[in-house]
Every structure is written in structure tokens, then in C-alpha cells.
Design a protein around this motif. Structure first.
Motif, PDB file in Angstrom:
ATOM      1  N   HIS A 163       0.836  -1.208   0.000  1.00 43.43           N
ATOM      2  CA  HIS A 163       0.000   0.000   0.000  1.00 43.43           C
ATOM      3  C   HIS A 163       0.870   1.257   0.000  1.00 43.43           C
ATOM      4  O   HIS A 163       0.556   2.241  -0.677  1.00 43.43           O
ATOM      5  N   LEU A 164       1.959   1.220   0.759  1.00 42.50           N
ATOM      6  CA  LEU A 164       2.867   2.372   0.805  1.00 42.50           C
ATOM      7  C   LEU A 164       3.511   2.606  -0.558  1.00 42.50           C
ATOM      8  O   LEU A 164       3.675   3.756  -0.990  1.00 42.50           O
ATOM      9  N   VAL A 165       3.875   1.518  -1.216  1.00 44.75           N
ATOM     10  CA  VAL A 165       4.490   1.620  -2.544  1.00 44.75           C
ATOM     11  C   VAL A 165       3.505   2.240  -3.530  1.00 44.75           C
ATOM     12  O   VAL A 165       3.873   3.139  -4.316  1.00 44.75           O
ATOM     13  N   ARG A 166       2.256   1.786  -3.501  1.00 47.50           N
ATOM     14  CA  ARG A 166       1.257   2.337  -4.431  1.00 47.50           C
ATOM     15  C   ARG A 166       1.006   3.813  -4.157  1.00 47.50           C
ATOM     16  O   ARG A 166       0.852   4.609  -5.086  1.00 47.50           O
ATOM     17  N   LEU A 167       0.978   4.185  -2.877  1.00 48.95           N
ATOM     18  CA  LEU A 167       0.785   5.595  -2.536  1.00 48.95           C
ATOM     19  C   LEU A 167       1.957   6.420  -3.047  1.00 48.95           C
ATOM     20  O   LEU A 167       1.768   7.506  -3.610  1.00 48.95           O
ATOM     21  N   ASN A 168       3.165   5.909  -2.875  1.00 50.61           N
ATOM     22  CA  ASN A 168       4.356   6.597  -3.362  1.00 50.61           C
ATOM     23  C   ASN A 168       4.312   6.756  -4.877  1.00 50.61           C
ATOM     24  O   ASN A 168       4.662   7.813  -5.417  1.00 50.61           O
ATOM     25  N   GLU A 169       3.879   5.718  -5.567  1.00 47.86           N
ATOM     26  CA  GLU A 169       3.793   5.781  -7.031  1.00 47.86           C
ATOM     27  C   GLU A 169       2.760   6.808  -7.479  1.00 47.86           C
ATOM     28  O   GLU A 169       2.904   7.428  -8.534  1.00 47.86           O
ATOM     29  N   THR A 170       1.720   6.998  -6.668  1.00 43.13           N
ATOM     30  CA  THR A 170       0.657   7.938  -7.010  1.00 43.13           C
ATOM     31  C   THR A 170       1.075   9.381  -6.787  1.00 43.13           C
ATOM     32  O   THR A 170       0.856  10.247  -7.640  1.00 43.13           O
TER      33      THR A 170
END
Length: 254
Positions: A83-90
Motif C-alpha cells: 500500500h505504501l508503494v502504491r501511494l508513493n507511485e501515485t
């Protein structure tokens, strides 16, 4: 077989409401008493239900033991990381995950920003407990007497003019964070760095970790960063749901 399993599992939430007799279980499942009895006997053999002296059934001790064991073996970092990775990518900004342990708030995960400007935070390193947004969330969830005792023990270094100056001010801020359910650090630790954070909660509603998004002023202003708060809170809620078992895990590649 799947129908049998489904019926057996349906008994557990019924008994969570309180003890029930064979007729009540059969009526709730919409089956004959003989079918309900077979299911109850199987659950009883595994310690998941217990037959009382009044012939009613309640949840068994083995169920609580399994739940406790499962909670102890949960790794919030492992659950949160995709989830943290996806937020960072966003959003492109630095994302942190922190927990409270033995009087310190520690970073346990970090996803770096996509920008050349990097933060000096490190996994395993304590945060600036009186100013960090993640720390405010974790401490705001403590029982009030424990919160006050801790606040009285802390030092209040003035990292910047916006740093929290003393225990009364810190306690007021923690109360506000507790009420609103999110926190910020707008130049309290480093004048050029702003941060917004949201809590991750367990099945009992208590805060087990906190996550944040941080960015320097040269990348986005504090006002622009605050517009990400709804996204940060949705991410924290998704992690909370998965950690507490309310929602199934998602494939991070989907």
C-alpha cells in the motif's frame, strides 16, 4: 462440502452474540436439528464451541487462543508495504510507516520519493517524538493518564519556531489529533519539510501504527501537501482493513 463449511462457520458469529441452544442454531441456519447437531459436535471437537451444562453452546476457548496467536504473528509492515508503494507511485513523495515501542516512535518502513531531494529519516531510527506527525497519532491513542505521564517526561527541543514548546501545548495537540483522526508536522522538525499522517488500526480500533507522506517546500507547499490527506487516510484505512481481517488482501500488481 463448501455448503457444510459455510454453515459451520455461520454458527460462530451467532454464538458471538451469546450462548444459543440447538433449536436456535438450527433456526438461524435454516436446517434440521440433526444437521445443526453434527456441525456443533464437529466444532466442539476442535474446541471452537463449548457445550454448557444448560445444553446451550458458546464460543470455545480454542477460538480465542487462535485469534490471539494470529494477532501476535501479524506483521503490520508486511501488510502495509504494498500500500505504501502504491501511494508513493501515485503522489511521488516519501512515505513512512512508524510504530510506538517502549517509549519511542520508530520508523519501520520507508519508500523514498522520486525526487532528487531526499529525507534523512532511516528505518529503525527514532522519530522526533514531540513534533513528528506519526508520533502524534500513536501517542494520542494512549489512555489519557499514560499520555500525560509521558508528556511530562519528554524534552521539548525547539528544532524550529514551529516546534511544540512544552508539555501543555503537546497535550493540547494530542487531544486535537485524537478527535480529528489525523496529524500534521508543518515545519516543526525541519522548516523546509511538511508531513501529513493517518493512523492504522487493529481489530479493536486501537492505533497499531501510523503512516505519513512527507515532502519539502521546494517540491510542494504545505497547502498542496494537505490536499493529499484524503488519499493518505484511504490508504491507512485499507491497511487497517487488511490488518484487522475486515477486508481481504489485494494483489499489489492489480
Amino acid at each position: 462440502m463448501s455448503q457444510t463449511v459455510d454453515r459451520a462457520l455461520s454458527i460462530l458469529p451467532l454464538l458471538a452474540e451469546g450462548p444459543a441452544d440447538l433449536g436456535q442454531v438450527a433456526d438461524r441456519l435454516g436446517v434440521h436439528k440433526s444437521t445443526a447437531l453434527r456441525l456443533l459436535r464437529t466444532l466442539h471437537e476442535h474446541g471452537l464451541v463449548y457445550r454448557q451444562s444448560d445444553q446451550r453452546y458458546r464460543l470455545g476457548a480454542r477460538l480465542f487462543a487462535l485469534a490471539q496467536e494470529a494477532m501476535e504473528n501479524l506483521d503490520v509492515r508486511e501488510i502495509a508495504h504494498p500500500h505504501l508503494v502504491r501511494l508513493n507511485e501515485t503522489c511521488g513523495h516519501t512515505v513512512h510507516l512508524a510504530v510506538y515501542e517502549e517509549g519511542e516512535v520508530l520508523y519501520i518502513d520507508k519508500v523514498e520519493s522520486r525526487y532528487p531531494v531526499r529525507m534523512y529519516s532511516r528505518i529503525g531510527k527514532p522519530v522526533a517524538i514531540t513534533v513528528a506527525a506519526v508520533a502524534k497519532l500513536l501517542l494520542a491513542d494512549l489512555p489519557e493518564p499514560e499520555r500525560r505521564a509521558l508528556a511530562d517526561q519528554l524534552d521539548y527541543p525547539l528544532y524550529t519556531p514551529r516546534s511544540t514548546p512544552n508539555a501543555p501545548a503537546f497535550l493540547r495537540e494530542l487531544e486535537q489529533v485524537h478527535e480529528q483522526g489525523w496529524a500534521t508536522d508543518l515545519g516543526g522538525h525541519e522548516e523546509s519539510i511538511n508531513c501529513v499522517a493517518a493512523p492504522i488500526r487493529g481489530a479493536d480500533g486501537r492505533v497499531v501504527a501510523a503512516m505519513s507522506v512527507s515532502a519539502p517546500n521546494v517540491v510542494v507547499t504545505a497547502e498542496e501537501l494537505l490536499t493529499l490527506l484524503p488519499l493518505v487516510r484511504r490508504t491507512a484505512d485499507a491497511i487497517s482493513g487488511e490488518y484487522s481481517g475486515r477486508t481481504p488482501a489485494k494483489d499489489p500488481t492489480v
